[in-house]
Design an enzyme around this catalytic site. Structure first.
Site, PDB file in Angstrom:
ATOM      1  N   CYS A   2      36.464 -18.997  33.148  1.00  0.00           N
ATOM      2  CA  CYS A   2      36.094 -20.614  32.391  1.00  0.00           C
ATOM      3  C   CYS A   2      34.685 -20.191  31.331  1.00  0.00           C
ATOM      4  CB  CYS A   2      35.554 -21.472  33.253  1.00  0.00           C
ATOM      5  SG  CYS A   2      36.996 -22.084  34.277  1.00  0.00           S
ATOM      6  N   ARG A  27      37.232 -13.939  28.332  1.00  0.00           N
ATOM      7  CA  ARG A  27      37.077 -14.281  29.747  1.00  0.00           C
ATOM      8  C   ARG A  27      38.578 -14.324  30.269  1.00  0.00           C
ATOM      9  NH1 ARG A  27      32.030 -14.641  31.096  1.00  0.00           N
ATOM     10  NH2 ARG A  27      32.515 -15.535  32.908  1.00  0.00           N
ATOM     11  N   TRP A  76      40.207 -21.969  32.819  1.00  0.00           N
ATOM     12  CA  TRP A  76      41.559 -21.228  33.722  1.00  0.00           C
ATOM     13  C   TRP A  76      41.675 -22.119  34.922  1.00  0.00           C
ATOM     14  CZ3 TRP A  76      41.486 -18.557  38.489  1.00  0.00           C
ATOM     15  CH2 TRP A  76      42.065 -16.934  38.073  1.00  0.00           C
ATOM     16  N   ASN A 102      32.441 -24.572  35.379  1.00  0.00           N
ATOM     17  CA  ASN A 102      32.497 -24.005  35.559  1.00  0.00           C
ATOM     18  C   ASN A 102      32.648 -23.632  37.271  1.00  0.00           C
ATOM     19  OD1 ASN A 102      33.255 -22.523  33.177  1.00  0.00           O
ATOM     20  ND2 ASN A 102      31.871 -21.486  33.018  1.00  0.00           N
ATOM     21  N   GLY A 103      33.648 -23.172  37.816  1.00  0.00           N
ATOM     22  CA  GLY A 103      33.222 -23.630  39.339  1.00  0.00           C
ATOM     23  C   GLY A 103      34.647 -24.903  40.317  1.00  0.00           C
ATOM     24  N   GLU A 485      44.595   2.935  40.492  1.00  0.00           N
ATOM     25  CA  GLU A 485      44.129   2.505  38.874  1.00  0.00           C
ATOM     26  C   GLU A 485      44.722   2.617  37.723  1.00  0.00           C
ATOM     27  OE1 GLU A 485      41.757   0.528  38.135  1.00  0.00           O
ATOM     28  OE2 GLU A 485      41.249   0.889  35.514  1.00  0.00           O
ATOM     29  N   LYS A 489      46.674  -0.443  35.674  1.00  0.00           N
ATOM     30  CA  LYS A 489      45.943  -0.659  33.841  1.00  0.00           C
ATOM     31  C   LYS A 489      47.658  -0.836  33.438  1.00  0.00           C
ATOM     32  CE  LYS A 489      42.958  -1.730  33.462  1.00  0.00           C
ATOM     33  NZ  LYS A 489      42.231  -1.372  34.718  1.00  0.00           N
ATOM     34  N   GLU A 492      48.952  -4.890  34.506  1.00  0.00           N
ATOM     35  CA  GLU A 492      47.742  -6.183  33.938  1.00  0.00           C
ATOM     36  C   GLU A 492      48.006  -6.475  32.980  1.00  0.00           C
ATOM     37  OE1 GLU A 492      43.236  -5.692  35.856  1.00  0.00           O
ATOM     38  OE2 GLU A 492      44.190  -4.375  34.791  1.00  0.00           O
ATOM     39  N   HIS A 508      57.399   8.215  52.428  1.00  0.00           N
ATOM     40  CA  HIS A 508      57.764   6.782  53.922  1.00  0.00           C
ATOM     41  C   HIS A 508      58.212   5.913  52.898  1.00  0.00           C
ATOM     42  CE1 HIS A 508      55.794   9.975  56.569  1.00  0.00           C
ATOM     43  NE2 HIS A 508      54.920  10.001  55.738  1.00  0.00           N
ATOM     44  N   LYS A 607      38.261 -12.266  33.227  1.00  0.00           N
ATOM     45  CA  LYS A 607      36.974 -11.134  33.163  1.00  0.00           C
ATOM     46  C   LYS A 607      36.785 -10.945  34.124  1.00  0.00           C
ATOM     47  CE  LYS A 607      35.621  -7.327  31.368  1.00  0.00           C
ATOM     48  NZ  LYS A 607      36.009  -6.404  31.731  1.00  0.00           N
TER      49      LYS A 607
HETATM   50  C1  G6P Z   1      39.124  -9.550  37.187  1.00  0.00           C
HETATM   51  C2  G6P Z   1      39.287  -8.624  36.217  1.00  0.00           C
HETATM   52  C3  G6P Z   1      38.846  -6.906  36.715  1.00  0.00           C
HETATM   53  C4  G6P Z   1      38.532  -6.449  37.743  1.00  0.00           C
HETATM   54  C5  G6P Z   1      37.549  -7.683  38.880  1.00  0.00           C
HETATM   55  C6  G6P Z   1      36.160  -7.694  38.840  1.00  0.00           C
HETATM   56  O1  G6P Z   1      40.386  -9.330  37.469  1.00  0.00           O
HETATM   57  O2  G6P Z   1      39.710  -8.711  35.642  1.00  0.00           O
HETATM   58  O3  G6P Z   1      38.972  -6.311  35.065  1.00  0.00           O
HETATM   59  O4  G6P Z   1      38.064  -5.198  37.862  1.00  0.00           O
HETATM   60  O5  G6P Z   1      37.993  -8.975  38.622  1.00  0.00           O
HETATM   61  O6  G6P Z   1      35.235  -7.377  38.760  1.00  0.00           O
HETATM   62  P1  G6P Z   1      34.217  -6.850  38.478  1.00  0.00           P
HETATM   63  O7  G6P Z   1      32.725  -7.668  37.226  1.00  0.00           O
HETATM   64  O8  G6P Z   1      32.566  -7.341  40.182  1.00  0.00           O
HETATM   65  O9  G6P Z   1      34.017  -5.801  38.222  1.00  0.00           O
END
Ligand code: G6P
Length: 612
Positions: A2, A27, A76, A102-103, A485, A489, A492, A508, A607
């Site tokens: 948010c 975000r 969000w 927010n929260g 990772e 990617k 996502e 396995h 984000k």
């Molecule tokens: C969210 C983002 C990711 C990020 C993760 C941890 O899920 O979409 O891209 O890696 O949070 O965020 P941070 O800001 O703690 O690295």
């Protein structure tokens, strides 16, 4: 997650708020709304969907809307689905106060039950609407908006960054923070509030960061900060260094592509002034006060979420194998709830791009309460994790706007490499060996630039595989987290199901998935286990899987086995992840573009995840 932006001054706040909301879009959100004070009443519009939809609706209904006090929000969804009703702002029973939040109000059900008994009716299913009603009740009782906010927040468990306005108190905004970042932008005869500096940097660089438990009453000419018990808190006005160009796309089609291409520079920035190549050593100013603890640590526990957790996994390989320091990695969300055994001779290293991830912040507090030394590897300067750590290292990647993290990851890895060299030297590594490592690390920006030169191969692979439903990513050693990772990617931003696996572990389980339709991305550098990975590739081939290899420039054998080969320069084993992730970022990017997804704001993702 948010986003909040608010304004009080003498200019028309509507375009200021809409522009601020656009800057917060990165975000991640699913609805947006605005509330302004006009002619002694509220004007509120909100809708599911994008800020552009909100702006269009405003233009259609009220092209001439002007106001001098207002606030906006991108939501969000946590409680209640992302629809028009649940979008913020929310208002109370008698439309006397409006709030953006927010929260999460954790005890909202108990408060709601009581309010329902008192005859309140609610329009939607959010915790925020309940908070609006509670503030409304207190406002009716005491007639002072600031006191009403303080009173209501005393009854609230949970986290919040809020802005409250009222037509009955038209010359102020009341804002409060607990667990959700909020800053006040100080202007000349006007003031702003935002959850993120990018929303207001076009207007002012002077900011006051609110701390947890603080409330501020903001008028056009004054900001008064206080505790929940009305004790005045003197705050320093700070200068933000963020440049507007850093949060704009600068000619790239997407922020993510821009950020991928920034990596030669951001990796260099992470090392700048820290890597002393001739001495084969490292200096990290942010660790000055805690270096003794770090050197005598029994072990280092690395904890993080998402991409930052993958960086932690690479860090574990580096710290154990080069510096010979026992290291463990844990998801922050798991760490905090399992009553972890942490002692005063442990160092807990939190890795976070945003510095605001709720689970990582809670893990920090858990470790701190048990007496451990807590250190942060953080990108956002002044963020909660940075401020609450005993020490730490900023990665200096600059604002990362694309939701899928790219440049922050390679900067985190670079800082972990620096930390590893520092610890290794302090624990007896020779200067000669240190020089070899430092020299190699210093070449990485140039090598990353080489990988970025030819993007045609990624477009070709994307065309070939854009319709696939699954993908497997394999790597070994420090390249196993790179496989994780790379798969993350792809998931996502393209919504293709992808899994990362240690190459040898494939047999396995995941091997059952391999058939002629299955793309298998293998990271196969010419290192000590090259032959082993080549055998794993043969196993995939034998089942007609389609190999995409990330291999070194001088590897000719791989051409016989792989359908596509992406070339990366050679580097020292533990720095390999910094190079090998670049093609996987590009691969995910071009596949997502070929599928037409929203690369910078993928569905359902945020984000910065500031709720549990
Ligand atoms: C969210 C983002 C990711 C990020 C993760 C941890 O899920 O979409 O891209 O890696 O949070 O965020 P941070 O800001 O703690 O690295």
């Amino acid at each position: 997650m948010c986003g909040i932006v608010g304004y009080i001054g003498s200019r028309n706040c509507v375009p200021i708020i809409l522009e601020g909301l656009r800057r917060l879009e990165y975000r991640g959100y699913d609805s947006a709304g605005i509330a302004v004070l006009r002619d002694g009443a509220f004007f509120i519009r909100k809708n599911a969907g994008k800020v552009a939809d909100l702006a269009n609706a405003l233009g259609r209904e009220n092209g001439t809307l002007t106001a001098e006090v207002g606030m906006g929000h991108t939501r969000w969804a946590t409680h209640g689905e992302p629809n028009d009703v649940n979008a913020h702002p929310h208002w109370d029973q008698h439309q006397q106060v409006a709030i953006v939040h927010n929260g999460i109000v954790e005890n909202y059900m108990a408060i709601k039950t009581k309010l329902l008994r008192d005859g309140h009716t609610f329009l939607g299913g959010t915790d925020t609407e309940v908070l609006a009603h509670l503030i409304g009740v207190m406002f009716e009782e005491c007639g002072d908006l600031t006191a009403a906010v303080r009173g209501a927040l005393r009854e609230v468990d949970g986290t919040y960054g809020i802005v409250v306005i009222s037509p009955k108190a038209p010359d102020k905004m009341v804002v409060a923070r607990k667990g959700s970042p909020l800053l006040i932008g100080v202007g000349d005869g006007e003031n702003y509030v935002a959850s993120d500096a990018s929303a207001i940097v076009a207007h002012t660089r002077k900011v006051v960061y609110l701390d947890d438990g603080e409330i501020a009453e903001i008028t056009r000419h004054r900001v008064r900060t206080m505790t929940i018990d009305d004790v005045t808190v003197e705050k320093q006005v700070q200068q933000i260094t963020l440049e507007l160009t850093q949060i704009e796309r600068g000619g790239f089609e997407h922020f993510m592509l821009k950020e991928i291409h920034e990596q030669p520079e951001t990796i260099l920035n992470a090392m700048r002034g820290r890597l002393m190549v001739d001495e084969g050593d490292v200096r990290l100013g942010g660790l000055q006060n805690t270096i003794g603890k770090l050197l005598s640590a029994r072990r280092i526990v690395l904890t993080a979420c998402g991409t930052s957790w993958h960086a932690a996994l690479v860090g574990e390989y580096m710290l154990e194998q080069i510096a010979r320091v026992p290291a463990e990695v844990e998801y922050a969300s798991e760490f905090r709830y399992r009553d972890p055994i942490v002692n005063i001779d442990d160092v807990v290293l939190l890795i976070s791009q945003s510095g605001e991830t709720a689970d990582t912040l809670s893990a920090l507090r858990e470790a701190k309460s048990k007496g451990a030394t807590v250190l942060g590897i953080v990108n956002v300067v002044g963020s909660s994790i940075a401020r609450e750590s005993h020490g730490g290292v900023y990665v200096h990647a600059g604002p990362e706007i694309g939701v899928a993290s790219t440049k922050a990851f390679t900067s985190q890895l670079t800082v972990l490499a620096l930390l590893t060299i520092l610890l290794a030297r302090a624990r007896g590594m020779t200067r000669e060996r240190g020089v070899v490592l430092a020299k190699e690390l210093a070449t990485l920006p140039e090598k990353v630039a080489q990988v970025l030169q030819n993007t045609q191969v990624f477009r070709d692979i994307a065309e070939e595989f854009k319709h696939c439903h699954n993908a497997l990513y394999l790597g070994r050693g420090a390249n196993f987290p790179v496989a994780l990772e790379g798969a993350l990617k792809l998931k996502e931003i393209s919504y293709i199901h992808a899994e990362g696996y240690p190459a040898a572990e494939m047999k396995h389980g995941p091997i059952a998935l391999i058939d002629k339709n299955m793309p298998v991305v293998v990271i196969v550098p010419k290192d000590g286990i090259y032959e082993k990975v080549m055998s794993n590739i043969q196993e995939v081939r034998a089942r007609r899987g389609r190999i995409i290899a990330v291999a070194n420039e001088d590897d000719t054998d791989i051409d016989q086995l792989a359908e596509f080969v992406i070339r990366v320069p050679r580097t020292y084993g533990f720095f390999g992840p910094i190079l090998n992730i670049i093609p996987l970022q590009l691969l995910a990017y071009y596949i997502a573009v070929a599928r037409g997804t929203n690369v910078d704001q993928p569905r359902n993702l945020a984000k910065s995840v500031t709720v549990e």
